[in-house]
Structure formats: structure tokens, C-alpha cells
Design a protein around this motif. Structure first.
Motif, PDB file in Angstrom:
ATOM      1  N   ALA A   1       3.585  -9.561  -5.763  1.00  0.00           N
ATOM      2  CA  ALA A   1       3.587 -10.950  -5.327  1.00  0.00           C
ATOM      3  C   ALA A   1       3.614 -11.908  -6.508  1.00  0.00           C
ATOM      4  O   ALA A   1       4.238 -12.970  -6.451  1.00  0.00           O
ATOM      5  CB  ALA A   1       2.365 -11.223  -4.452  1.00  0.00           C
TER       6      ALA A   1
ATOM      7  N   GLN B   1      11.201  -5.385  -4.443  1.00  0.00           N
ATOM      8  CA  GLN B   1      10.212  -4.326  -4.283  1.00  0.00           C
ATOM      9  C   GLN B   1      10.830  -3.170  -3.510  1.00  0.00           C
ATOM     10  O   GLN B   1      11.422  -3.360  -2.442  1.00  0.00           O
ATOM     11  CB  GLN B   1       8.966  -4.825  -3.552  1.00  0.00           C
ATOM     12  CG  GLN B   1       7.841  -3.778  -3.524  1.00  0.00           C
ATOM     13  CD  GLN B   1       6.556  -4.318  -2.931  1.00  0.00           C
ATOM     14  OE1 GLN B   1       6.571  -5.267  -2.150  1.00  0.00           O
ATOM     15  NE2 GLN B   1       5.427  -3.719  -3.276  1.00  0.00           N
TER      16      GLN B   1
ATOM     17  N   ARG C   1       0.724  -4.585  -4.202  1.00  0.00           N
ATOM     18  CA  ARG C   1       1.310  -5.729  -3.500  1.00  0.00           C
ATOM     19  C   ARG C   1       0.975  -7.039  -4.212  1.00  0.00           C
ATOM     20  O   ARG C   1       1.820  -7.931  -4.317  1.00  0.00           O
ATOM     21  CB  ARG C   1       0.820  -5.775  -2.052  1.00  0.00           C
ATOM     22  CG  ARG C   1       1.285  -4.600  -1.204  1.00  0.00           C
ATOM     23  CD  ARG C   1       0.838  -4.760   0.247  1.00  0.00           C
ATOM     24  NE  ARG C   1       0.885  -3.485   0.949  1.00  0.00           N
ATOM     25  CZ  ARG C   1       0.721  -3.342   2.258  1.00  0.00           C
ATOM     26  NH1 ARG C   1       0.508  -4.406   3.002  1.00  0.00           N
ATOM     27  NH2 ARG C   1       0.767  -2.155   2.825  1.00  0.00           N
ATOM     28  N   ASP C   2      -0.245  -7.142  -4.695  1.00  0.00           N
ATOM     29  CA  ASP C   2      -0.625  -8.354  -5.419  1.00  0.00           C
ATOM     30  C   ASP C   2       0.176  -8.491  -6.712  1.00  0.00           C
ATOM     31  O   ASP C   2       0.606  -9.592  -7.075  1.00  0.00           O
ATOM     32  CB  ASP C   2      -2.121  -8.334  -5.734  1.00  0.00           C
ATOM     33  CG  ASP C   2      -2.976  -8.675  -4.512  1.00  0.00           C
ATOM     34  OD1 ASP C   2      -2.450  -9.302  -3.570  1.00  0.00           O
ATOM     35  OD2 ASP C   2      -4.166  -8.312  -4.508  1.00  0.00           O
TER      36      ASP C   2
ATOM     37  N   SER D   1       2.841  -0.056  -3.226  1.00  0.00           N
ATOM     38  CA  SER D   1       2.531  -0.671  -1.939  1.00  0.00           C
ATOM     39  C   SER D   1       1.039  -0.718  -1.642  1.00  0.00           C
ATOM     40  O   SER D   1       0.634  -1.122  -0.554  1.00  0.00           O
ATOM     41  CB  SER D   1       3.252   0.078  -0.806  1.00  0.00           C
ATOM     42  OG  SER D   1       4.648  -0.081  -0.923  1.00  0.00           O
TER      43      SER D   1
ATOM     44  N   ARG E   1       1.267 -12.875   0.334  1.00  0.00           N
ATOM     45  CA  ARG E   1       0.697 -12.831  -1.010  1.00  0.00           C
ATOM     46  C   ARG E   1       1.589 -13.564  -2.014  1.00  0.00           C
ATOM     47  O   ARG E   1       1.097 -14.171  -2.970  1.00  0.00           O
ATOM     48  CB  ARG E   1       0.490 -11.372  -1.441  1.00  0.00           C
ATOM     49  CG  ARG E   1      -0.497 -10.611  -0.562  1.00  0.00           C
ATOM     50  CD  ARG E   1      -0.506  -9.120  -0.888  1.00  0.00           C
ATOM     51  NE  ARG E   1      -1.220  -8.342   0.107  1.00  0.00           N
ATOM     52  CZ  ARG E   1      -2.361  -7.678  -0.111  1.00  0.00           C
ATOM     53  NH1 ARG E   1      -2.921  -7.706  -1.307  1.00  0.00           N
ATOM     54  NH2 ARG E   1      -2.943  -6.991   0.854  1.00  0.00           N
TER      55      ARG E   1
ATOM     56  N   THR F   1       3.080  -8.786   2.251  1.00  0.00           N
ATOM     57  CA  THR F   1       3.372  -9.048   0.839  1.00  0.00           C
ATOM     58  C   THR F   1       3.924 -10.455   0.649  1.00  0.00           C
ATOM     59  O   THR F   1       3.600 -11.129  -0.333  1.00  0.00           O
ATOM     60  CB  THR F   1       4.361  -8.007   0.287  1.00  0.00           C
ATOM     61  OG1 THR F   1       3.878  -6.687   0.581  1.00  0.00           O
ATOM     62  CG2 THR F   1       4.505  -8.155  -1.221  1.00  0.00           C
TER      63      THR F   1
END
Length: 462
Positions: A239, A245, A235-236, A230, A265, A262
């Protein structure tokens, strides 16, 4: 307004003491039987009876950091040691179930991507398309040293490593074999079409893989992709890559913030918001009445090993709390980034006095706990659903008891409210979640479909 049911996964580990330390001592706690295939098969059948989407295996490849200067506490508490390889038992679970997804955690450090891709394709065949991979980077120094590295790599660099690792796997799963390459033509004596099976010739910073993939395409080709980080880098990565997730947030509003961020993203990465589903980790204490549920929660708390809870967190944040008594104020401990984040978290829950290490252990045990009757638990889960959470990763105190209670008492109420599925959708695990066996064209893995096929002119010649 109609809503989609929540998805449910069982958060387990092939060990005795996973998240709630010390509760393996409770009567009826069967997790000490983790070496037994029957133990896991029995649990999988309970989960399938409750129409759970996944059995989700956590895993580590090393010890957490020292507690009190050594790893003695981890051994005494059974805190993720011993810990067995979950992928080895996946086929037994698959053989004894028909619809339950099987999610396996595997770190990029622990296996070369060529062999890992081969293993996952084999399991996806064996399960008729029910395998998922929880992609993790190794966050344990001992884990790094177990694979020949002197130290743990910097956080964001570990995600760069993961980028190349998944790239190799995607090339093998999606690009090495074209559709229709496996012929098995008895009349002509031709088993495979050479023109449709390709070497990938990957040459990168960490890996060189010639190929081809040694396994013909499995029902899903690429397993369903989970991710659990996280941080901004995590997160990237999710994404770009993940379909699900695993998150742990203190409440629905915090979950909403994380999910919304998120999903922004995800769109920036060229995918659709619904391409990524979010599973919140929660632990449930169920009673026929509120009073019974609270009594059961109090009994559970009596059996929790506070030192074990603190030791687990020590390893997670890289700070050894073990040299201090439980009543030590957190402010008396050396000021590091890890301690600052922990102090902030504890102070949000403790008011009127200085937070102590004991509070840290207590709050770890209570974190994400939902106590109540099936009806009040359903009310709480509706709040999580309204916050944008797609599923719940159910943490256990005892196995199989925590899951049997949830399946027998909570799931029927959720089904009546439209918050849990009554029957499985047909097909692979990805088809059950998203309506298609294969990753969509907008996923980065899809760019390797046909990427290694020799170009042909209009006459069909290479």
C-alpha cells in the motif's frame, strides 16, 4: 460499460522447474534451455507479439527447506536449482524487444541498495525505460545463511528491513540528481552541473550510504515497483510502495476481498486506489474444444511430480512433509501453524474423507488452473476482471509452448472482447500502465525530489 483491458505478464524463472514440478519432461518443454540467451529472447518476442506487458522473473537466493531431511529432492527434480540471476539477461531481452516490460525479482538480502540502485538505473537506460523491480524479503533460511546470517529474521522485521532498503533506493533514484544535471556541453567543456548532483548521506539502522548516485536519471528514474506479499505486513508495504502486486487467490471472490482490503490501505497511505494494480497468477490449458482442453489437462497432470509439488510447498510453509508417504492423512502430521493453514486450505477442496499429502500435491498442481477453449477462458477472465483484478500473471507448464498457445489462441479472443490490448501505448513501461514516466507526487519516493538540493536565498546564493 467500457472497461480497461487486462494487463498480462509471463511468470517465469531462470531455472528448469519453477511452479509446476516435473513437467519439464514433457515433449516440447524447452525450459531445460534456461542457460541460453536465445531461449529467453525467443520467448520475449512471442510475448511482445501477444502485447504482453511484462516478462516477470521470479528469483530465490537459497534452497527451500529440507524435504525428507535433505535437499536431495530439489536437486533430483531441478526444483529451482540450478537457478540463474535474471538481471544478467535483462539487457539482452531489452535489446531484442521494443515495448515489453522486464520485471526482475530481487531480495533486500542479496545486494547492497547502492549497487542495486546503480544496476537498475543502468538497465532502465538500456531498455529505454522498461525495467520493473519485484521487491521481496528473503523467506528462506538457507538464503539468509548464504549471506552470513545465522537464522531467518522474523516476518515483520523483514518488512522493516525492506522499508529502509527502498528508502535508500528512493533517495538515490529520485533525490540525488536534479533535473538538468547532465549537461554534456561540448562548447563550454562542462559535462555535469555540480550544483544539481547531491550526496544523500543516508544513515539508518542497517545502511550508511553517502552517495551521490553514480547513474544519471533514467527514463523512469525509479523502476516500476512490484510486490508479492499478501500478509497484513505485506499488504501494508504494498500500500505504501507498490504499483503492482502479484497475488494468488483461489477464485475471483477471494481476489475481490484481498484487492478491496489492500486498496483501503493504499488510500490510508495517502495514495489513490488506482495507484496499485493487481496481477492474479493463473495457469491456462487451452483446447479447440472443451474435450481437448480436458484431455490436455489430464496429460499435464500425468507428468506432474507430486513429490516435487509437496517439496516446494514444504519449503514455503516451513514443514518437512518428506518423511511421510503420500497417502498420510494431514491430521497425522505435527500440529504447527504451517500445517494448520495447509490443512484448512486442502479441506476446503476435499470432502467426505481426511485430506492426505497426495491431495496436497494434486491441489498445488491444479491451483489457479483454467482449462477450456479460448472463449470459455475469456469468460473466466471476465469474472476476474469484474472482481477488480487488473492483470494476469500467466504461469507456464512449458516454455515457450504455454505462452505461444495463449498468444495465438486466447489473446485474439480477449482483444475482440476488449480484455486485452491490441497495441502498446507509447513510452516507458510506467507510461504504458499509468500515463506518466515518473512516480506521482503522492508516492513516498517523491518526497526526495529536491530534498538534497542546498537551499538558496532570493539572490540565488547558497
Amino acid at each position: 460499460m467500457s472497461q480497461s483491458p487486462l494487463h498480462f505478464s509471463a511468470f517465469v524463472m531462470n531455472t528448469t522447474s519453477h511452479i509446476l514440478q516435473g513437467v519439464w519432461r514433457q515433449p516440447g518443454a524447452g525450459q531445460t534451455n534456461f542457460n541460453s540467451l536465445e531461449h529467453w529472447v525467443e520467448l520475449a518476442k512471442i510475448l511482445e507479439r501477444g502485447r504482453f506487458d511484462f516478462i516477470f522473473f521470479a528469483d530465490v537466493v537459497g534452497l527451500y527447506g529440507d524435504f525428507g531431511g535433505s535437499y536431495e529432492k530439489y536437486v533430483e527434480a531441478g526444483l529451482q536449482i540450478p537457478s540463474n540471476d535474471p538481471s544478467v539477461i535483462a539487457s539482452a531481452i531489452a535489446y531484442n524487444t521494443t515495448d515489453l516490460g522486464i520485471a526482475i525479482t530481487s531480495s533486500v538480502i542479496q545486494e547492497h541498495p547502492f549497487n542495486f540502485a546503480r544496476k537498475m538505473s543502468t538497465l532502465d537506460h538500456a531498455s529505454n525505460g522498461r525495467i520493473a523491480w519485484n521487491i521481496v524479503t528473503n523467506a528462506l533460511t538457507n538464503g539468509a545463511r548464504n549471506f552470513g546470517y545465522d537464522e531467518l529474521e522474523e516476518h515483520d522485521e523483514r518488512y522493516r528491513w525492506a522499508d529502509e532498503y527502498v528508502d535508500v533506493a528512493y533517495k538515490l533514484w529520485e533525490g540525488s540528481w536534479d533535473d538538468g544535471a547532465l549537461l554534456q556541453d561540448r562548447a563550454r567543456g562542462v559535462h555535469g552541473d555540480y550544483a544539481k548532483i547531491h550526496k544523500i548521506n543516508h544513515s539508518g539502522e542497517r545502511y550508511r550510504v553517502e552517495g551521490p548516485h553514480l547513474v544519471a536519471p533514467s527514463p523512469q528514474r525509479t523502476p516500476v515497483l512490484f510486490q508479492a506479499g499478501s500478509s497484513p505486513a505485506g499488504r501494508d508495504f504494498a500500500a505504501r510502495n507498490a504499483e503492482a502486486q502479484f497475488i494468488i487467490t483461489p477464485g475471483p471472490e477471494q481476489a475481490r476481498e484481498l484487492v478491496d482490503d489492500t486498496r483501503r490501505r493504499v488510500v490510508a497511505a495517502g495514495r489513490r486506489p488506482g495507484d496499485l494494480k493487481f496481477f492474479q497468477g493463473l495457469h491456462f490449458v487451452v483446447g479447440d474444444t472443451e474435450a481437448e482442453a480436458k484431455r490436455r489437462a489430464a496429460d499435464l497432470e500425468e507428468s506432474i511430480d507430486l513429490d516435487g509439488m509437496v517439496a516446494h510447498l514444504s519449503g514455503a510453509v516451513g514443514v518437512d512433509f518428506g518423511g511421510h508417504p503420500l497417502d498420510t492423512p494431514l491430521g497425522d502430521i505435527a500440529d504447527t501453524d504451517g500445517v494448520r493453514s495447509v490443512v484448512q486450505w486442502v479441506r476446503e477442496s476435499v470432502s467426505g474423507r481426511e485430506a492426505t499429502i497426495r491431495d496436497l500435491g494434486l491441489l498445488q498442481g491444479r491451483n489457479s488452473r483454467v482449462v477450456g477453449t479460448p472463449e470459455t477462458i475469456a469468460d473466466q477472465l471476465q469474472h476476474w476482471r469484474d472482481a477488480g483484478v487488473d492483470g494476469i500473471n500467466v504461469v507456464n507448464a512449458t516454455i515457450p509452448g504455454s505462452y505461444a498457445d495463449f498468444v495465438d489462441h486466447v489473446i485474439p479472443v480477449l482483444q475482440d472482447r476488449g480484455l486485452a490490448q491490441r497495441e502498446y501505448a507509447p513510452g516507458t513501461t510506467r507510461a504504458k500502465l499509468f500515463g506518466s514516466d515518473l512516480l506521482p507526487d503522492r508516492h513516498p519516493a517523491a518526497r526526495y525530489r529536491g530534498a538534497f538540493t542546498p537551499s538558496r536565498d532570493a539572490s540565488g546564493a547558497a
